[in-house]
Design an enzyme around this catalytic site. Structure first.
Site, PDB file in Angstrom:
ATOM      1  CG  ASP A   1       1.906 -13.819  -7.102  1.00 26.96           C
ATOM      2  OD1 ASP A   1       1.275 -13.091  -7.883  1.00 26.96           O
ATOM      3  OD2 ASP A   1       2.587 -13.383  -6.155  1.00 26.96           O
TER       4      ASP A   1
ATOM      5  CG  HIS B   1      -1.056  -7.575 -14.969  1.00 28.66           C
ATOM      6  ND1 HIS B   1       0.193  -7.010 -14.980  1.00 28.66           N
ATOM      7  CD2 HIS B   1      -1.757  -6.939 -15.937  1.00 28.66           C
ATOM      8  CE1 HIS B   1       0.244  -6.072 -15.901  1.00 28.66           C
ATOM      9  NE2 HIS B   1      -0.925  -6.001 -16.504  1.00 28.66           N
TER      10      HIS B   1
HETATM   11  P1  ADP Z   1       1.291  -7.841  -6.667  1.00 31.51           P
HETATM   12  O1  ADP Z   1       1.219  -7.236  -8.008  1.00 31.51           O
HETATM   13  O2  ADP Z   1       0.341  -8.950  -6.415  1.00 31.51           O
HETATM   14  O3  ADP Z   1       1.258  -6.842  -5.545  1.00 31.51           O
HETATM   15  P2  ADP Z   1       4.120  -8.301  -7.299  1.00 31.51           P
HETATM   16  O4  ADP Z   1       5.145  -8.978  -6.482  1.00 31.51           O
HETATM   17  O5  ADP Z   1       4.067  -8.725  -8.725  1.00 31.51           O
HETATM   18  O6  ADP Z   1       2.737  -8.534  -6.545  1.00 31.51           O
HETATM   19  O7  ADP Z   1       4.353  -6.740  -7.318  1.00 31.51           O
HETATM   20  C1  ADP Z   1       4.427  -5.978  -6.150  1.00 31.51           C
HETATM   21  C2  ADP Z   1       5.086  -4.644  -6.467  1.00 31.51           C
HETATM   22  O8  ADP Z   1       4.800  -3.750  -5.393  1.00 31.51           O
HETATM   23  C3  ADP Z   1       6.590  -4.739  -6.579  1.00 31.51           C
HETATM   24  O9  ADP Z   1       7.045  -3.897  -7.618  1.00 31.51           O
HETATM   25  C4  ADP Z   1       7.081  -4.241  -5.218  1.00 31.51           C
HETATM   26  O10 ADP Z   1       8.321  -3.579  -5.268  1.00 31.51           O
HETATM   27  C5  ADP Z   1       6.007  -3.262  -4.824  1.00 31.51           C
HETATM   28  N1  ADP Z   1       5.854  -3.223  -3.370  1.00 31.51           N
HETATM   29  C6  ADP Z   1       5.644  -4.260  -2.553  1.00 31.51           C
HETATM   30  N2  ADP Z   1       5.587  -3.871  -1.271  1.00 31.51           N
HETATM   31  C7  ADP Z   1       5.763  -2.553  -1.283  1.00 31.51           C
HETATM   32  C8  ADP Z   1       5.793  -1.554  -0.246  1.00 31.51           C
HETATM   33  N3  ADP Z   1       5.631  -1.858   1.058  1.00 31.51           N
HETATM   34  N4  ADP Z   1       5.979  -0.286  -0.623  1.00 31.51           N
HETATM   35  C9  ADP Z   1       6.133   0.022  -1.924  1.00 31.51           C
HETATM   36  N5  ADP Z   1       6.098  -0.870  -2.938  1.00 31.51           N
HETATM   37  C10 ADP Z   1       5.914  -2.138  -2.617  1.00 31.51           C
HETATM   38  C1  G6P Z   2      -2.153  -6.825  -8.531  1.00 30.36           C
HETATM   39  C2  G6P Z   2      -3.181  -6.718  -9.638  1.00 30.36           C
HETATM   40  C3  G6P Z   2      -3.293  -5.277 -10.120  1.00 30.36           C
HETATM   41  C4  G6P Z   2      -3.575  -4.358  -8.945  1.00 30.36           C
HETATM   42  C5  G6P Z   2      -2.519  -4.551  -7.852  1.00 30.36           C
HETATM   43  C6  G6P Z   2      -2.799  -3.716  -6.613  1.00 30.36           C
HETATM   44  O1  G6P Z   2      -0.927  -6.498  -9.058  1.00 30.36           O
HETATM   45  O2  G6P Z   2      -2.814  -7.579 -10.701  1.00 30.36           O
HETATM   46  O3  G6P Z   2      -4.316  -5.147 -11.076  1.00 30.36           O
HETATM   47  O4  G6P Z   2      -3.594  -3.012  -9.353  1.00 30.36           O
HETATM   48  O5  G6P Z   2      -2.476  -5.918  -7.477  1.00 30.36           O
HETATM   49  O6  G6P Z   2      -4.104  -3.924  -6.145  1.00 30.36           O
HETATM   50  P1  G6P Z   2      -5.164  -2.758  -6.019  1.00 30.36           P
HETATM   51  O7  G6P Z   2      -6.459  -3.428  -5.769  1.00 30.36           O
HETATM   52  O8  G6P Z   2      -4.680  -1.934  -4.862  1.00 30.36           O
HETATM   53  O9  G6P Z   2      -5.142  -1.971  -7.293  1.00 30.36           O
END
Ligand code: ADP
Ligand code: G6P
Length: 481
Positions: A374, A165
């Site tokens: 990212d 991912h």
């Molecule tokens: P990452 O996987 O690095 O966190 P992404 O942007 O691909 O970044 O995905 C983040 C996901 O987490 C999205 O589906 C978003 O809606 C969710 N998210 C981000 N901030 C919050 C929050 N404060 N509460 C709940 N969900 C969240």
């Molecule tokens: C990114 C990574 C995931 C991970 C998520 C949240 O989306 O690609 O593998 O699960 O961040 O991070 P955490 O360490 O809380 O699982």
């Protein structure tokens, strides 16, 4: 452990899609886990009626497998030491910074690696127990790169897919990893290794030549055991129908109107939503906003910024340091430019449910997504999908995988502060027709490239017949949160 249900479809990820919480009166509750991996895969697993193998999010003994929202969940335990060495250490203080362009210095410790190996073996063993004959096992992300090869040894009958991912680094950076050979061989245990971008797949294939002396041809390479492995890009996405449906509910519309009132009905709302992670460029974005205020280009309360920073990996030092910096910067900007009852930046260090997030997206005239690096960034895609009236504007980093899909965004180089500032200003000042044209095009693209399209593409490459992956939209329904 009770007798395995022997699934024909398994997702194996570090985290389950839900985290275990213990309430003060000792009861167990489950809450949606953070991050994009869960957002994307949960609807896919539900449609396949499969099993999800993952960690329950806390330390100590794992509960027995159970069913939740139509998914069988098979929790894997981590000890306190493994949490420190495998999860916070090797996964999040070695691999995470290394794979994100080393924007923070990766740390290398031999005992972290040993823990990574041990935990990967535990996941592989659990997957081997849960998988039925000839099952399809889909291993996810950087925490589990050794699982494909380990599982293949235990269960040569199953088809194994792996999807990364996050970015896969250029060869010069990957070469820094002390255990680079083991990681590469671990991944080559899969039949299909999927990446977010073609460049990442190329980096991987190039390394198989450089480090293992293999001969990649096109997207394929024959591994040391003679099997052919496909390495290709499958850019991940979101459940667009579901996101649009949530954004269109009266509850969300009413909440959006209420939020806007609470913000004092500003002319422009600028929004950032990220896990509080140093790859997301939060500091740079707040700094850009600060300079726009000090240059007199923008002023409060005409414009306000809302920054949601989801708590993440709070015991890892890089993350603690980032929180201190961001909170200091927010305090400073509010001290200099806020007024009683009207801060310049509304900073929210909390998790929200889908409806609250959708309401926030709906009030954002400008969404600023400026990661330094990212893999994809699903927040950018969620924002676009909620713009049901084709209004709003997305300022997006060139270094997010999403930039290859959302080409009509206002693209910026997040390392160039002046570019971020002018991107924000251009987005705010763009004529309504220009914004509409851009948003319409991005929404059209997303509809044709949603998470079903992603899963179907990957599973077809793994040899699953297309009809078997034709999800019907009822099965893709989300849970309420
Ligand atoms: P990452 O996987 O690095 O966190 P992404 O942007 O691909 O970044 O995905 C983040 C996901 O987490 C999205 O589906 C978003 O809606 C969710 N998210 C981000 N901030 C919050 C929050 N404060 N509460 C709940 N969900 C969240
Ligand atoms: C990114 C990574 C995931 C991970 C998520 C949240 O989306 O690609 O593998 O699960 O961040 O991070 P955490 O360490 O809380 O699982």
């Amino acid at each position: 452990m009770p007798e395995s249900a022997e699934s024909s479809f398994l997702v194996v990820a570090n985290r389950l899609p839900v985290d275990r919480l213990t309430t003060p009166d000792g009861e167990t509750r489950w809450r949606r886990s953070p991050g994009g991996l869960v957002t994307a895969l949960q609807p896919v697993l539900r449609a396949e009626a499969g099993t999800w193998v993952g960690w329950s999010g806390d330390e100590g003994a794992a509960p027995e497998p159970f069913t939740l929202d139509g998914m069988r969940l098979s929790p894997v335990s981590l000890t306190g030491e493994e949490l420190r060495d495998y999860y916070e250490g090797f996964s999040n203080a070695t691999l995470w910074p290394l794979y994100h362009d080393a924007v923070e210095q990766p740390a290398f410790h031999r005992h972290w690696w040993r823990s990574y190996e041990r935990v990967n073996r535990r996941f592989a063993e659990r997957a081997a127990e849960e998988a039925g004959r000839d099952a399809l096992v889909w291993v996810q992300d950087y925490q589990l790169q050794l699982v494909p090869a380990m599982l293949r040894k235990l269960r040569p009958d199953v088809r194994i897919g792996f999807f990364l991912h996050i970015p896969f680094p250029p060869t010069e950076l990957f070469m820094q990893l002390p255990n680079r050979l083991e990681v590469l061989r671990g991944l080559l245990g899969a039949d299909v290794v999927g990446f977010q971008s073609p460049g990442a797949a190329q980096n991987f294939l190039r390394l198989t030549r450089q480090l293992l002396d293999l001969r990649p041809r096109g997207h394929r390479v024959v591994a040391e055991d003679g099997r052919e492995v496909l390495a290709e890009s499958f850019p991940i996405s979101i459940d667009v129908t579901e996101t649009e449906a949530v954004a269109g509910t009266d509850v969300v519309k009413d909440r959006a109107a209420e939020l806007r009132r609470e913000l004092g009905e500003p002319r422009h709302v600028i929004l950032g939503v990220d896990r509080l992670d140093y790859t997301k460029g939060i500091e740079q974005r707040i700094k850009a906003f600060r300079e726009l205020l000090s240059d007199g280009e923008l002023s409060v309360p005409d414009v306000v910024m809302v920054q949601v920073a989801t708590p993440s990996r709070e015991r890892v030092e890089h993350y603690r340091a980032l929180r201190r910096t961001v909170e200091r910067e927010v305090g400073r900007i509010n001290g200099d430019y806020g007024r009683v009852g009207v801060p310049a930046v509304h900073y929210l260090h909390q998790s929200y449910n889908r409806r609250e997030l959708a309401a926030l997206y709906r009030i954002a005239d400008v969404m600023v997504v400026t990661p330094l690096r990212d893999g994809m960034n699903l927040v950018a895609k969620e924002y676009v999908a909620t713009r049901l009236e084709n209004d709003g504007a997305l300022v997006l980093s060139e270094f997010a995988g999403a930039a290859a899909d959302l080409r009509q965004a206002f693209l910026v180089n997040p390392h160039d502060l002046d570019a971020v500032k002018s991107g924000m200003l251009t987005a705010i000042r763009a004529p309504v027709e220009d914004r509409r044209r851009r948003m319409k095009a991005m929404r059209r693209y997303l509809r044709g490239h949603d998470v079903k399209h992603w899963a179907r593409g990957f599973l077809t490459a793994l040899g699953v017949p297309e009809t078997a992956t034709a999800y019907d939209s009822d099965n893709m329904r989300e849970t309420s949160d």
